[in-house]
Design an enzyme around this catalytic site. Structure first.
Site, PDB file in Angstrom:
ATOM      1  N   ARG A  32       0.846  -1.193   0.000  1.00 50.40           N
ATOM      2  CA  ARG A  32       0.000   0.000   0.000  1.00 50.40           C
ATOM      3  C   ARG A  32       0.885   1.247   0.000  1.00 50.40           C
ATOM      4  O   ARG A  32       2.106   1.154  -0.064  1.00 50.40           O
ATOM      5  CB  ARG A  32      -0.929  -0.004   1.205  1.00 50.40           C
ATOM      6  CG  ARG A  32      -0.250  -0.007   2.562  1.00 50.40           C
ATOM      7  CD  ARG A  32      -1.291  -0.171   3.664  1.00 50.40           C
ATOM      8  NE  ARG A  32      -0.723  -0.165   5.000  1.00 50.40           N
ATOM      9  CZ  ARG A  32      -1.424  -0.381   6.106  1.00 50.40           C
ATOM     10  NH1 ARG A  32      -2.732  -0.642   6.022  1.00 50.40           N
ATOM     11  NH2 ARG A  32      -0.845  -0.355   7.286  1.00 50.40           N
ATOM     12  N   THR A  34       3.205   4.129   0.946  1.00 42.70           N
ATOM     13  CA  THR A  34       4.216   4.221   2.003  1.00 42.70           C
ATOM     14  C   THR A  34       4.796   5.619   2.137  1.00 42.70           C
ATOM     15  O   THR A  34       5.538   5.885   3.085  1.00 42.70           O
ATOM     16  CB  THR A  34       5.383   3.258   1.726  1.00 42.70           C
ATOM     17  OG1 THR A  34       6.048   3.663   0.516  1.00 42.70           O
ATOM     18  CG2 THR A  34       4.902   1.817   1.598  1.00 42.70           C
ATOM     19  N   SER A 123       4.385  -3.123 -17.715  1.00 47.02           N
ATOM     20  CA  SER A 123       3.339  -2.116 -17.527  1.00 47.02           C
ATOM     21  C   SER A 123       2.236  -2.626 -16.609  1.00 47.02           C
ATOM     22  O   SER A 123       1.735  -1.894 -15.750  1.00 47.02           O
ATOM     23  CB  SER A 123       2.742  -1.730 -18.890  1.00 47.02           C
ATOM     24  OG  SER A 123       1.627  -0.875 -18.737  1.00 47.02           O
ATOM     25  N   HIS A 126       3.486  -2.595 -13.044  1.00 53.38           N
ATOM     26  CA  HIS A 126       3.501  -1.205 -12.564  1.00 53.38           C
ATOM     27  C   HIS A 126       2.096  -0.735 -12.224  1.00 53.38           C
ATOM     28  O   HIS A 126       1.853  -0.108 -11.189  1.00 53.38           O
ATOM     29  CB  HIS A 126       4.121  -0.323 -13.646  1.00 53.38           C
ATOM     30  CG  HIS A 126       4.490   1.047 -13.198  1.00 53.38           C
ATOM     31  ND1 HIS A 126       5.079   1.971 -14.036  1.00 53.38           N
ATOM     32  CD2 HIS A 126       4.338   1.687 -12.000  1.00 53.38           C
ATOM     33  CE1 HIS A 126       5.288   3.092 -13.376  1.00 53.38           C
ATOM     34  NE2 HIS A 126       4.832   2.952 -12.148  1.00 53.38           N
ATOM     35  N   ARG A 155      -3.344   7.837 -12.328  1.00 55.24           N
ATOM     36  CA  ARG A 155      -2.271   6.900 -12.643  1.00 55.24           C
ATOM     37  C   ARG A 155      -2.706   5.749 -13.541  1.00 55.24           C
ATOM     38  O   ARG A 155      -1.912   5.249 -14.324  1.00 55.24           O
ATOM     39  CB  ARG A 155      -1.687   6.316 -11.362  1.00 55.24           C
ATOM     40  CG  ARG A 155      -0.961   7.326 -10.498  1.00 55.24           C
ATOM     41  CD  ARG A 155      -0.232   6.611  -9.381  1.00 55.24           C
ATOM     42  NE  ARG A 155       0.466   7.550  -8.513  1.00 55.24           N
ATOM     43  CZ  ARG A 155       1.295   7.189  -7.551  1.00 55.24           C
ATOM     44  NH1 ARG A 155       1.510   5.915  -7.318  1.00 55.24           N
ATOM     45  NH2 ARG A 155       1.899   8.088  -6.797  1.00 55.24           N
ATOM     46  N   CYS A 252      12.654   2.363  -0.617  1.00 58.48           N
ATOM     47  CA  CYS A 252      11.680   1.991   0.417  1.00 58.48           C
ATOM     48  C   CYS A 252      11.717   0.473   0.589  1.00 58.48           C
ATOM     49  O   CYS A 252      11.527  -0.275  -0.377  1.00 58.48           O
ATOM     50  CB  CYS A 252      10.294   2.455  -0.006  1.00 58.48           C
ATOM     51  SG  CYS A 252       8.925   1.707   0.895  1.00 58.48           S
ATOM     52  N   CYS A 255       8.406  -1.268  -0.356  1.00 57.71           N
ATOM     53  CA  CYS A 255       8.209  -1.221  -1.808  1.00 57.71           C
ATOM     54  C   CYS A 255       9.129  -2.215  -2.499  1.00 57.71           C
ATOM     55  O   CYS A 255       8.732  -2.892  -3.456  1.00 57.71           O
ATOM     56  CB  CYS A 255       8.480   0.188  -2.335  1.00 57.71           C
ATOM     57  SG  CYS A 255       7.481   1.487  -1.585  1.00 57.71           S
TER      58      CYS A 255
END
Length: 333
Positions: A32, A34, A123, A126, A155, A252, A255
């Site tokens: 989620r 961050t 893609s 992402h 996005r 991160c 992440c």
């Protein structure tokens, strides 16, 4: 120490027995928002798109540079994401995007199928990551985790190709699990935790029944055929392995954890589809070389994409509610 990949691998497969890693519970560390944003985050994805997607130029300008600044409301005040439009003439384009119309950027016909598949995989990954960020976004004003519709539209929702590529990844993962079904069913998932082991015994067969009901969804035999097939497969493998290495540069930790887990999961799917024939997943599995972390990553990644598709439907519902309220508020002609 085991090499970071074998000839069959499509991703870097670190040896979990090396003692260099740290065990983390993915359930208690969900993917989620961050707060990781800005130049560092963008540089990771830019490097992946520009250096590893075989120069698929029509997409690079849109995808590598078009995901927003990601400098989101860390101070609780700034919100650079687009907001749902309130003007009638602007509603149709957004509704078309959220309805996943068959339009968007079109690749030239001379771009090899394998290169197009590679781009769509990256893609789609992402887009799925971004969907999780928007679905569980920290609102500094309310101090709560909640879905952020503006984030999603900015996005993903306004870009039909990103939505389509997410679905493409889900189809690819589904086909891989279909092919691996006997092996996945027979795999030893024992952890030593009685409750977890019982849950796995119940849920894995349920997942396998669901993917088999989907029927034929993807034909990997179309890839890497012809005289250039072997060379392109080697290029494909090397580029996808490099994606995993680039993700090591993510600043991160959470992440990086989720990016590498899902890259490993997709790599395991590609390995199953493109490194082994169907017959290898029947019988005694003696020719297979899958590490435990690959199987865990594959199933985890499938779950993450499933959640992403659920989130798409949630955001579509949220947007439709806004449109309905807006129309109801208009004066009667």
């Amino acid at each position: 120490r085991r090499l970071e990949h074998s000839a069959q691998d499509f991703s870097v497969v670190n040896d979990e027995r090396s003692g260099d890693g740290v065990w983390l519970d993915l359930v208690h560390n969900p993917e989620r928002f961050t707060g990781y944003a800005g130049a560092g985050a963008n540089a990771v994805w830019m490097s992946i798109y520009q250096d590893n997607c075989f120069g698929v130029a029509p997409f690079l300008q849109d995808t590598a540079g078009g995901w927003g600044s990601q400098l989101v409301n860390l101070d609780g005040k700034t919100m650079p994401f687009v907001l749902p439009p309130h003007k009638r003439r602007e509603l149709a384009p957004f509704l078309e995007s959220l309805a996943e119309e068959e339009r968007g950027v079109t690749l030239p016909t001379d771009v090899p199928l394998e290169y197009r598949v590679f781009y769509r995989v990256i893609s789609g990954l992402h887009a799925s990551v971004s969907t999780h960020i928007c679905a569980e976004y920290f609102n500094a004003t309310t101090d709560r985790w909640e879905p952020n519709l503006g984030c999603f539209i900015s996005r993903i929702g306004a870009f039909p190709d990103r939505l389509q590529n997410m679905y493409f990844n889900f189809v690819l993962l589904t086909r891989a699990i279909q092919k691996m079904a006997p092996y996945i069913a027979a795999y030893d998932y024992t952890t030593g935790g009685a409750g977890d082991d019982l849950a796995v015994k119940r849920l894995v067969p349920k997942m396998l029944r669901a993917v088999q009901r989907a029927g034929p969804v993807f034909d990997e035999r179309e890839l890497f055929s012809g005289p250039l097939g072997p060379a392109r497969k080697l290029e494909f493998k090397e580029s996808f392995r490099n994606v995993s290495r680039i993700l090591d540069c993510t600043g991160c930790e959470k992440c990086r954890l989720w990016g590498k887990t899902q890259a490993l999961g997709i790599g395991a799917a590609l390995k199953a589809l493109l490194s082994y024939p169907d017959r290898a997943f029947r019988g005694h599995f003696t020719t297979l070389d899958f590490k435990r972390n690959e199987i865990v990553a594959l199933i985890t990644t499938y779950y993450q994409f499933s959640r992403s598709l659920d989130a798409i439907e949630m955001f579509r519902g949220m947007y439709q509610d806004i449109v309905t309220d807006w129309r109801a508020a208009q004066p009667t002609p």
